[in-house]
Design a protein around this motif. Sequence first.
Motif, PDB file in Angstrom:
ATOM      1  N   SER A  85     -44.115   6.806 -50.707  1.00 57.41           N
ATOM      2  CA  SER A  85     -42.844   6.178 -51.062  1.00 57.41           C
ATOM      3  C   SER A  85     -43.085   4.739 -50.969  1.00 57.41           C
ATOM      4  O   SER A  85     -43.692   3.971 -50.409  1.00 57.41           O
ATOM      5  CB  SER A  85     -41.728   6.705 -49.840  1.00 57.41           C
ATOM      6  OG  SER A  85     -40.457   5.996 -50.340  1.00 57.41           O
ATOM      7  N   LEU A  86     -42.179   4.302 -51.808  1.00 61.30           N
ATOM      8  CA  LEU A  86     -42.215   2.464 -52.162  1.00 61.30           C
ATOM      9  C   LEU A  86     -40.814   2.118 -51.723  1.00 61.30           C
ATOM     10  O   LEU A  86     -40.717   0.744 -51.411  1.00 61.30           O
ATOM     11  CB  LEU A  86     -42.277   2.485 -53.694  1.00 61.30           C
ATOM     12  CG  LEU A  86     -43.533   2.873 -54.523  1.00 61.30           C
ATOM     13  CD1 LEU A  86     -43.457   2.378 -55.800  1.00 61.30           C
ATOM     14  CD2 LEU A  86     -44.813   2.434 -53.707  1.00 61.30           C
ATOM     15  N   ALA A  87     -40.139   2.734 -50.881  1.00 60.25           N
ATOM     16  CA  ALA A  87     -38.967   2.439 -50.420  1.00 60.25           C
ATOM     17  C   ALA A  87     -39.023   1.481 -49.044  1.00 60.25           C
ATOM     18  O   ALA A  87     -40.103   1.773 -48.511  1.00 60.25           O
ATOM     19  CB  ALA A  87     -37.790   3.615 -49.944  1.00 60.25           C
ATOM     20  N   GLY A  88     -38.274   0.517 -48.753  1.00 60.23           N
ATOM     21  CA  GLY A  88     -38.542  -0.124 -47.779  1.00 60.23           C
ATOM     22  C   GLY A  88     -39.651  -0.991 -47.768  1.00 60.23           C
ATOM     23  O   GLY A  88     -40.137  -1.775 -48.598  1.00 60.23           O
ATOM     24  N   SER A  89     -40.484  -0.778 -46.704  1.00 62.69           N
ATOM     25  CA  SER A  89     -41.728  -1.194 -46.321  1.00 62.69           C
ATOM     26  C   SER A  89     -42.961  -0.649 -47.224  1.00 62.69           C
ATOM     27  O   SER A  89     -43.960  -1.164 -47.308  1.00 62.69           O
ATOM     28  CB  SER A  89     -41.973  -1.475 -45.116  1.00 62.69           C
ATOM     29  OG  SER A  89     -42.135  -0.493 -44.324  1.00 62.69           O
ATOM     30  N   GLY A  90     -42.619   0.229 -47.930  1.00 60.12           N
ATOM     31  CA  GLY A  90     -43.426   1.396 -48.425  1.00 60.12           C
ATOM     32  C   GLY A  90     -44.354   0.493 -49.440  1.00 60.12           C
ATOM     33  O   GLY A  90     -45.524   0.860 -49.827  1.00 60.12           O
ATOM     34  N   LEU A  91     -43.730  -0.314 -50.484  1.00 62.53           N
ATOM     35  CA  LEU A  91     -44.172  -1.204 -51.509  1.00 62.53           C
ATOM     36  C   LEU A  91     -45.380  -2.037 -50.889  1.00 62.53           C
ATOM     37  O   LEU A  91     -46.554  -2.026 -51.328  1.00 62.53           O
ATOM     38  CB  LEU A  91     -43.416  -1.877 -52.345  1.00 62.53           C
ATOM     39  CG  LEU A  91     -43.853  -2.757 -53.627  1.00 62.53           C
ATOM     40  CD1 LEU A  91     -44.351  -1.659 -54.631  1.00 62.53           C
ATOM     41  CD2 LEU A  91     -42.603  -3.670 -54.310  1.00 62.53           C
ATOM     42  N   GLU A  92     -45.059  -2.539 -49.726  1.00 61.86           N
ATOM     43  CA  GLU A  92     -45.962  -3.468 -49.072  1.00 61.86           C
ATOM     44  C   GLU A  92     -47.017  -2.844 -48.366  1.00 61.86           C
ATOM     45  O   GLU A  92     -48.283  -3.120 -48.461  1.00 61.86           O
ATOM     46  CB  GLU A  92     -45.384  -4.398 -47.822  1.00 61.86           C
ATOM     47  CG  GLU A  92     -46.373  -5.252 -47.188  1.00 61.86           C
ATOM     48  CD  GLU A  92     -47.035  -6.153 -48.067  1.00 61.86           C
ATOM     49  OE1 GLU A  92     -48.289  -6.756 -47.742  1.00 61.86           O
ATOM     50  OE2 GLU A  92     -46.625  -6.677 -49.083  1.00 61.86           O
ATOM     51  N   ARG A  93     -46.939  -1.568 -47.944  1.00 58.70           N
ATOM     52  CA  ARG A  93     -47.882  -0.549 -47.376  1.00 58.70           C
ATOM     53  C   ARG A  93     -48.960  -0.291 -48.456  1.00 58.70           C
ATOM     54  O   ARG A  93     -50.171  -0.021 -48.379  1.00 58.70           O
ATOM     55  CB  ARG A  93     -47.349   0.511 -46.663  1.00 58.70           C
ATOM     56  CG  ARG A  93     -46.837   0.044 -45.441  1.00 58.70           C
ATOM     57  CD  ARG A  93     -46.349   1.537 -44.386  1.00 58.70           C
ATOM     58  NE  ARG A  93     -45.652   2.332 -45.061  1.00 58.70           N
ATOM     59  CZ  ARG A  93     -44.256   2.443 -44.984  1.00 58.70           C
ATOM     60  NH1 ARG A  93     -43.667   1.401 -44.238  1.00 58.70           N
ATOM     61  NH2 ARG A  93     -43.538   3.378 -45.559  1.00 58.70           N
ATOM     62  N   ILE A  94     -48.146  -0.110 -49.859  1.00 53.48           N
ATOM     63  CA  ILE A  94     -49.222   0.483 -50.933  1.00 53.48           C
ATOM     64  C   ILE A  94     -50.012  -0.586 -51.351  1.00 53.48           C
ATOM     65  O   ILE A  94     -51.214  -0.546 -51.717  1.00 53.48           O
ATOM     66  CB  ILE A  94     -48.361   0.995 -51.960  1.00 53.48           C
ATOM     67  CG1 ILE A  94     -47.642   2.169 -51.708  1.00 53.48           C
ATOM     68  CG2 ILE A  94     -49.077   1.206 -53.280  1.00 53.48           C
ATOM     69  CD1 ILE A  94     -48.540   3.481 -51.270  1.00 53.48           C
ATOM     70  N   ARG A  95     -49.547  -2.079 -51.263  1.00 51.10           N
ATOM     71  CA  ARG A  95     -50.262  -3.155 -51.774  1.00 51.10           C
ATOM     72  C   ARG A  95     -51.581  -3.116 -50.910  1.00 51.10           C
ATOM     73  O   ARG A  95     -52.631  -3.290 -51.281  1.00 51.10           O
ATOM     74  CB  ARG A  95     -49.484  -4.322 -51.655  1.00 51.10           C
ATOM     75  CG  ARG A  95     -50.134  -5.631 -52.115  1.00 51.10           C
ATOM     76  CD  ARG A  95     -49.476  -6.776 -51.637  1.00 51.10           C
ATOM     77  NE  ARG A  95     -49.882  -6.845 -50.149  1.00 51.10           N
ATOM     78  CZ  ARG A  95     -50.897  -7.123 -49.651  1.00 51.10           C
ATOM     79  NH1 ARG A  95     -52.097  -7.602 -50.377  1.00 51.10           N
ATOM     80  NH2 ARG A  95     -51.122  -7.347 -48.448  1.00 51.10           N
ATOM     81  N   ALA A  96     -51.242  -2.832 -49.414  1.00 49.41           N
ATOM     82  CA  ALA A  96     -52.222  -3.195 -48.437  1.00 49.41           C
ATOM     83  C   ALA A  96     -53.451  -1.897 -48.686  1.00 49.41           C
ATOM     84  O   ALA A  96     -54.637  -2.076 -48.506  1.00 49.41           O
ATOM     85  CB  ALA A  96     -51.727  -2.976 -46.911  1.00 49.41           C
ATOM     86  N   THR A  97     -52.952  -0.641 -49.188  1.00 49.67           N
ATOM     87  CA  THR A  97     -53.764   0.216 -49.430  1.00 49.67           C
ATOM     88  C   THR A  97     -54.822  -0.154 -50.606  1.00 49.67           C
ATOM     89  O   THR A  97     -56.026   0.218 -50.709  1.00 49.67           O
ATOM     90  CB  THR A  97     -53.185   1.551 -49.684  1.00 49.67           C
ATOM     91  OG1 THR A  97     -52.456   1.880 -48.489  1.00 49.67           O
ATOM     92  CG2 THR A  97     -54.071   2.654 -49.901  1.00 49.67           C
ATOM     93  N   ILE A  98     -54.141  -0.401 -51.834  1.00 44.31           N
ATOM     94  CA  ILE A  98     -54.820  -0.719 -53.056  1.00 44.31           C
ATOM     95  C   ILE A  98     -55.651  -1.688 -52.825  1.00 44.31           C
ATOM     96  O   ILE A  98     -56.894  -1.863 -53.233  1.00 44.31           O
ATOM     97  CB  ILE A  98     -53.710  -0.972 -53.983  1.00 44.31           C
ATOM     98  CG1 ILE A  98     -52.897   0.353 -54.295  1.00 44.31           C
ATOM     99  CG2 ILE A  98     -54.411  -1.372 -55.232  1.00 44.31           C
ATOM    100  CD1 ILE A  98     -51.827   0.127 -55.329  1.00 44.31           C
ATOM    101  N   LEU A  99     -55.156  -3.076 -52.284  1.00 45.10           N
ATOM    102  CA  LEU A  99     -56.096  -4.276 -52.131  1.00 45.10           C
ATOM    103  C   LEU A  99     -56.899  -4.382 -51.330  1.00 45.10           C
ATOM    104  O   LEU A  99     -57.930  -4.906 -51.095  1.00 45.10           O
ATOM    105  CB  LEU A  99     -55.318  -5.460 -52.355  1.00 45.10           C
ATOM    106  CG  LEU A  99     -54.221  -5.511 -53.587  1.00 45.10           C
ATOM    107  CD1 LEU A  99     -53.533  -6.731 -53.736  1.00 45.10           C
ATOM    108  CD2 LEU A  99     -55.251  -5.408 -54.752  1.00 45.10           C
ATOM    109  N   ASP A 100     -56.512  -3.701 -49.821  1.00 42.31           N
ATOM    110  CA  ASP A 100     -57.360  -3.989 -48.468  1.00 42.31           C
ATOM    111  C   ASP A 100     -57.947  -2.564 -48.137  1.00 42.31           C
ATOM    112  O   ASP A 100     -58.516  -2.617 -46.896  1.00 42.31           O
ATOM    113  CB  ASP A 100     -56.399  -4.677 -47.696  1.00 42.31           C
ATOM    114  CG  ASP A 100     -55.899  -5.939 -48.199  1.00 42.31           C
ATOM    115  OD1 ASP A 100     -56.626  -6.911 -48.769  1.00 42.31           O
ATOM    116  OD2 ASP A 100     -54.671  -6.125 -47.860  1.00 42.31           O
ATOM    117  N   ALA A 101     -57.684  -1.576 -48.818  1.00 39.67           N
ATOM    118  CA  ALA A 101     -58.056  -0.333 -48.336  1.00 39.67           C
ATOM    119  C   ALA A 101     -57.559  -0.165 -46.681  1.00 39.67           C
ATOM    120  O   ALA A 101     -58.260   0.684 -46.208  1.00 39.67           O
ATOM    121  CB  ALA A 101     -59.540   0.084 -48.418  1.00 39.67           C
TER     122      ALA A 101
END
Length: 261
Positions: free
Chosen positions: A15-31
């Motif tokens: 999900s991208l809701a709430g803090s989800g977008l930031e968590r996805i950014r951390a997964t994509i950019l920082d693994a």
Amino acid sequence: MTQRSMPHRFYRYRSLAGSGLERIRATILDAEHYFTSPAEFNDPFDCRPIHRFNGTDEEVSRYLDGLFAKFQPEQTSEQRAAEIAAILADPNRDPRRPENLQIFSALIAHLTTDQIGVLCLSAAPNVPLMWSHYADSHMGVCLGFDPKVSYFVTAQPVRYTRSRPIVDPTVQSKTQMLDASLYTKSLDWAYEEEWRIVLTSGPGKYILQNNALKSIIVGANISHENFKEILSWTKALSEPIEIYRASTSTSTFEVDLRRYR
């Protein structure tokens, strides 16, 4: 352990809701990945096997002694022996009695299974129910990972059955009990085609090898803003990432995937 062919990709619906977008950014950019404690799972049966204590008095005593030694190290061996003897002599506390099993099961889960970190994956990227449940009603994303890279090579498949697993800590090894507990789910969940990575070091954030991410599928209902944000992150990666757009089929109850880039 269940034998199943390794899939071409492992997928994580997010999900991208709430803090989800930031968590996805951390997964994509920082693994960065968050390994969840089974205590946080949405299925109350998940990682909650049926416990039995069918061993002899000596086997039950030996198991309890090991449990107390690990989690109550301040006790002497004499103190542990006295407490164990009192437990087994008390009908209200003896773990071999069915009416007391629920309490001991909860204790064992808290002290063992719930201290493990689990990363849940799927072999299928186009399951409508998973897009609805885990990707915020198709507004999120589904990340695809190479199963031959980093910790992903350790993933094991979940087996689906009608009966809950039964474990007996007095006669089974810790490995046998964890295998039955962590990789067995109800047949009702079989559509998830789940695989799991398990870390005994505990739940929390972990950095995995950053070249494992190979594809991103954006949901059929993703916002234009979130789509643009995700595309901008992928441009910063050293290796190209396949991008797909999901859409609802015009003729069936299926999710179609179309290559975007």
